[in-house]
Design a protein around this motif. Sequence first.
Motif, PDB file in Angstrom:
ATOM      1  N   MET A   1     -16.381  19.250  43.693  1.00 28.35           N
ATOM      2  CA  MET A   1     -15.415  18.184  43.982  1.00 28.35           C
ATOM      3  C   MET A   1     -14.581  17.869  42.736  1.00 28.35           C
ATOM      4  O   MET A   1     -15.110  17.843  41.643  1.00 28.35           O
ATOM      5  N   SER A   2     -13.331  17.660  42.921  1.00 29.83           N
ATOM      6  CA  SER A   2     -12.446  17.380  41.796  1.00 29.83           C
ATOM      7  C   SER A   2     -12.589  15.935  41.339  1.00 29.83           C
ATOM      8  O   SER A   2     -12.521  15.008  42.149  1.00 29.83           O
ATOM      9  N   GLU A   3     -12.796  15.765  40.044  1.00 23.11           N
ATOM     10  CA  GLU A   3     -12.987  14.404  39.519  1.00 23.11           C
ATOM     11  C   GLU A   3     -11.794  13.959  38.699  1.00 23.11           C
ATOM     12  O   GLU A   3     -10.993  14.774  38.256  1.00 23.11           O
ATOM     13  N   LYS A   4     -11.756  12.698  38.440  1.00 24.83           N
ATOM     14  CA  LYS A   4     -10.690  12.097  37.617  1.00 24.83           C
ATOM     15  C   LYS A   4     -10.697  12.701  36.214  1.00 24.83           C
ATOM     16  O   LYS A   4     -11.764  12.929  35.640  1.00 24.83           O
ATOM     17  N   ARG A   5      -9.539  12.946  35.639  1.00 24.22           N
ATOM     18  CA  ARG A   5      -9.459  13.396  34.249  1.00 24.22           C
ATOM     19  C   ARG A   5     -10.138  12.391  33.339  1.00 24.22           C
ATOM     20  O   ARG A   5     -10.034  11.183  33.565  1.00 24.22           O
ATOM     21  N   LYS A   6     -10.758  12.912  32.259  1.00 25.48           N
ATOM     22  CA  LYS A   6     -11.450  11.987  31.348  1.00 25.48           C
ATOM     23  C   LYS A   6     -10.674  11.761  30.050  1.00 25.48           C
ATOM     24  O   LYS A   6     -10.897  10.787  29.354  1.00 25.48           O
ATOM     25  N   ASP A   7      -9.768  12.652  29.741  1.00 27.31           N
ATOM     26  CA  ASP A   7      -9.126  12.553  28.416  1.00 27.31           C
ATOM     27  C   ASP A   7      -7.711  11.945  28.504  1.00 27.31           C
ATOM     28  O   ASP A   7      -6.841  12.283  27.726  1.00 27.31           O
ATOM     29  N   TYR A   8      -7.539  11.069  29.453  1.00 30.08           N
ATOM     30  CA  TYR A   8      -6.231  10.396  29.545  1.00 30.08           C
ATOM     31  C   TYR A   8      -6.079   9.390  28.409  1.00 30.08           C
ATOM     32  O   TYR A   8      -7.064   8.962  27.801  1.00 30.08           O
ATOM     33  N   LEU A   9      -4.845   9.014  28.096  1.00 31.80           N
ATOM     34  CA  LEU A   9      -4.573   8.055  27.016  1.00 31.80           C
ATOM     35  C   LEU A   9      -5.102   6.672  27.377  1.00 31.80           C
ATOM     36  O   LEU A   9      -4.942   6.232  28.521  1.00 31.80           O
ATOM     37  N   SER A  10      -5.689   6.002  26.407  1.00 38.53           N
ATOM     38  CA  SER A  10      -6.058   4.593  26.622  1.00 38.53           C
ATOM     39  C   SER A  10      -4.765   3.767  26.633  1.00 38.53           C
ATOM     40  O   SER A  10      -3.710   4.239  26.194  1.00 38.53           O
ATOM     41  N   TRP A  11      -4.849   2.538  27.097  1.00 39.07           N
ATOM     42  CA  TRP A  11      -3.655   1.674  27.062  1.00 39.07           C
ATOM     43  C   TRP A  11      -3.139   1.537  25.635  1.00 39.07           C
ATOM     44  O   TRP A  11      -1.935   1.630  25.394  1.00 39.07           O
ATOM     45  N   ASP A  12      -4.049   1.312  24.678  1.00 37.19           N
ATOM     46  CA  ASP A  12      -3.600   1.117  23.289  1.00 37.19           C
ATOM     47  C   ASP A  12      -2.943   2.379  22.738  1.00 37.19           C
ATOM     48  O   ASP A  12      -1.930   2.309  22.045  1.00 37.19           O
TER      49      ASP A  12
END
Length: 162
Positions: A1-12
Amino acid sequence: MSEKRKDYLSWDEYFMGVAMLSGMRSKDPSTQVGCCIVSQENKILSMGYNGFPTGCSDDEFPWAREGDDPLETKYVYSTHSELNAILNYSGGSLVGARLYVSLFPCNECAKAIIQCGIREVIYANDKYSDTPSVIASKRMMDAAGVKYHQYRKTEREVTICL
Ligand SMILES: O=c1[nH]c(=O)n([C@H]2C[C@H](O)[C@@H](COP(=O)(O)O)O2)cc1CO
Ligand SMILES: [Zn+2]
């Protein structure tokens, strides 16, 4: 199953990244400053960088830091990134907003930040912390209840090919 990316940019990372990208528009040969103003809902409201006002040519006005004649230095003409970002906003109120900036705001920008209701400043560099301008800025923000803290640098490097 495809999961959400983990290395996306934080808000900051995202907002400081936008501030730094904005600073790359600056023509100032010594210090490029960028700013990004964000709502309480994490929506970008405005951006700015340091430069001369509209109509004041980057090729005709002086970029010098020093000189016998103050009128031949940049200081009397350049608009700071924070003030530009505040003035660029045409959407109404900035009350409650956060401001990301690559250099700690000076006393003049602090006045504008306080008066337009910005509540929090996140800055990257504080290289002028010993100057009266920045000491006064912190004194005013402390008195007015504007919070400020240094951006917590991450190890992330962002490369964009343009
Ligand atoms: O808050 C600031 N925001 C900002 O945009 N600036 C701009 C004004 C000048 O163009 C430049 C500072 O130049 P210098 O470091 O050479 O003194 O950065 C300077 C400050 C001072 O803290
Ligand atoms: Zn300033």
